[in-house]
Design an enzyme around this catalytic site. Structure first.
Site, short mmCIF file in Angstrom:
data_model
loop_
_atom_site.label_atom_id
_atom_site.label_comp_id
_atom_site.label_asym_id
_atom_site.label_seq_id
_atom_site.Cartn_x
_atom_site.Cartn_y
_atom_site.Cartn_z
N SER A 5 0.75 -1.11 0.04
CA SER A 5 -0.13 0.07 0.13
C SER A 5 0.41 1.52 0.04
O SER A 5 2.01 0.95 0.62
CB SER A 5 -1.08 0.15 1.45
OG SER A 5 -0.39 0.49 2.39
N LYS A 6 0.06 2.61 -0.42
CA LYS A 6 1.07 3.57 -0.31
C LYS A 6 1.40 3.70 0.67
O LYS A 6 2.50 4.57 1.22
CB LYS A 6 0.14 5.38 -0.84
CG LYS A 6 0.89 6.33 -0.53
CD LYS A 6 -0.16 7.08 -1.68
CE LYS A 6 0.03 8.32 -1.31
NZ LYS A 6 1.93 8.96 -0.07
#
Ligand code: GLU
Length: 507
Positions: A262-263
């Site tokens: 994920s970011k």
């Protein structure tokens, strides 16, 4: 039967920055197209107007431009199957929605959001499907006149796909083999909404893949759950003979622990998850990109290519052309690929080593300028030589500054611990002698200077380490860096002497 021409597509939705996983998907499509002499199509899937983000399409195109992934046709490239932006294909989808309605494979549903909500409360795990559709307000349950009247009155409706229950649907996936699910778990998917006169992703996606004669659908694992529905849609249209072959790529996983990348992993561990820096137009948030962080596009390509595939041996460094030759879609792994961002840094280092010193020198110029160096005062030969001496010490071009600063500015401070260790009361006198020795050297290039200076130290019986380190401290400002006489050759006699003089005055 003649083999179908390979045509693949990358079909992003312009909902924001392109995630690095999307870049890998595009790369695998590119490699597959190239190695089969096929076409790679760039299609924009923008039927969900609520999620449209201005600038996203341009961002995606710029990313591939930077990475050197070229498309053969599509948005901004042209081609014979356009338009390639789904929002410009409304009439085409309407026609195909009608085909399904006319053949009884789809139906109109008038249930309002409130009615659907009420149903969900009333029936646990409510799903709009064969077991519930006859209790809902749709063209299967309402009299024909009423349906006509509702439409005439401008009531909003959706078109739903009528999925027959209890049938095993097979998705033959190049990577995963035969994936089977029972149609009863699928709901009657919405294919079209009258409100915006636009199809949903599922309908637009398969109509376009069909019309654009796509032979292989290579996409991320997150789309695997949609594949059975897509197979049923192909069948409903009678297109099963030309149905593309599917290949669902493995998920990209967190660098550590479980779950998908994920970011937030990037923010936490300090690596980009986007190809280019992204300025979110809604929140104003700026996210880092591989380009702005100093990665070479070749390194990013090489790194991504190995996330989910390998050539079957331990070869790691591969150019795009080599990847085209070696890539094998059916050898991709099913298991998720750990996003080892440190490996990405390693690749960058390797590509810096492999690039010519001239090329790296060119990339170093803007870094020098940013540090206030008048680059025009230095010859390309000088910059290239500097790069050759220090590039093995860096992972990123911008780190060359730290390694090479002293080639451009004389030290104004000296590393304290080195001074303590290497600069004693006697040192200024010895450095004065060294200056005389250096003055007398005619050929100031590395080897001859080295021979003379070493000869002098030996003859005098001075401590080699102490003298050489004091010399280095005076010229570099600290006791590290490349070979001493390579440095003095580049700086030249005058500058070298000036620096020793300055150190004697200062220390
Ligand atoms: N528009 C979808 C996406 O954003 C495309 C999925 C597919 O390749 O079918 O990834």
């Amino acid at each position: 039967m003649a083999e179908k021409k390979v045509r693949v597509r990358f079909a992003p939705s312009p909902t924001g920055a392109l995630h690095i996983g999307g870049v890998r998907t595009a790369l695998y499509n590119y490699l597959f197209a190239r190695q089969h002499g096929g076409d790679l199509v760039f299609r924009i899937e923008d039927t969900d107007s609520n999620r449209f983000v201005p600038g996203a399409e341009e961002y995606i195109l710029e990313s591939f431009n930077w990475l050197g992934i070229k498309f053969d046709e599509g948005v901004s490239f042209g081609g014979n199957y356009g338009p390639y932006r789904q929002s410009e294909r409304r009439d085409i989808y309407k026609k195909y929605v009608k085909v399904l309605l006319d053949s009884g494979k789809a139906y109109l549903a008038f249930d309002t959001p409130e009615e659907l909500e009420a149903k969900r409360k009333e029936v646990p795990n409510f799903q709009y499907d064969a077991s519930t559709r006859m209790a809902m307000r749709n063209s299967l349950t309402l009299p024909e006149e009423e349906v006509s009247k509702l439409i005439a009155d401008g009531k909003q409706y959706v078109v739903r796909f009528k999925i027959e229950p209890n049938e095993d649907v097979h998705v033959n996936d190049i990577i995963r083999g035969d994936v089977v699910i029972n149609s009863s778990i699928l709901d009657d998917k919405v294919l079209y909404k009258s409100a915006d006169e636009l199809p949903t992703y599922h309908l637009a996606n398969i109509v376009d893949d069909h019309l654009m004669e796509i032979s292989h659908v290579i996409r991320g694992e997150e789309w695997l759950p949609s594949a059975p529905l897509h197979v049923l849609l192909y069948r409903a249209f009678g297109w099963e003979d030309t149905m593309p072959q599917f290949a669902h790529l493995p998920l990209l996983l967190k660098p550590e622990g479980n779950g998908k990348l994920s970011k937030r992993d990037g923010d936490r561990l300090g690596f980009p998850v986007f190809p280019l820096e992204w300025h979110d137009p809604k929140t104003g948030e700026v996210s880092s990109g591989y380009r702005e962080s100093g990665y070479l596009p070749e390194a990013v390509i090489n790194f991504l290519a190995l996330l989910g595939w390998n050539p079957g041996n331990d070869q790691e460094i591969m150019s795009l052309d080599e990847l085209v030759k070696l890539f094998n879609l059916s050898h991709c792994s099913k298991a998720g690929a750990k996003f080892d961002y440190k490996k990405g840094i390693w690749f960058n280092h390797e590509y810096i080593l492999r690039k010519s010193d001239e090329e790296i020198a060119g990339l170093f110029k803007p870094v020098l300028e940013a540090h206030g160096i008048a680059v025009q005062d230095y010859s390309d030969a000088y910059l290239t030589k500097v790069v050759s001496l220090v590039k093995s010490r860096v992972n990123f071009v911008k780190e060359l500054w730290e390694q090479a600063r002293f080639f451009f500015v004389a030290p104004d401070t000296y590393a304290e611990k080195d001074v303590k260790k290497r600069w004693s009361a006697d040192t200024p006198r010895i450095m004065g002698e060294l200056m005389d020795v250096l003055r007398g050297i005619e050929d100031f290039t590395s080897k001859p200077s080295e021979d003379i200076v070493i000869g002098w130290i030996t003859e005098k019986g001075y401590h080699m380490g102490n003298v050489m380190n004091a010399f280095r401290l005076a010229v570099v400002g600290e006791c590290k860096g490349p070979h001493m006489f390579d440095i003095t050759e580049l700086l030249g006699k005058e500058e070298t002497l000036a620096r020793i003089e300055k150190a004697i005055q200062t220390l």
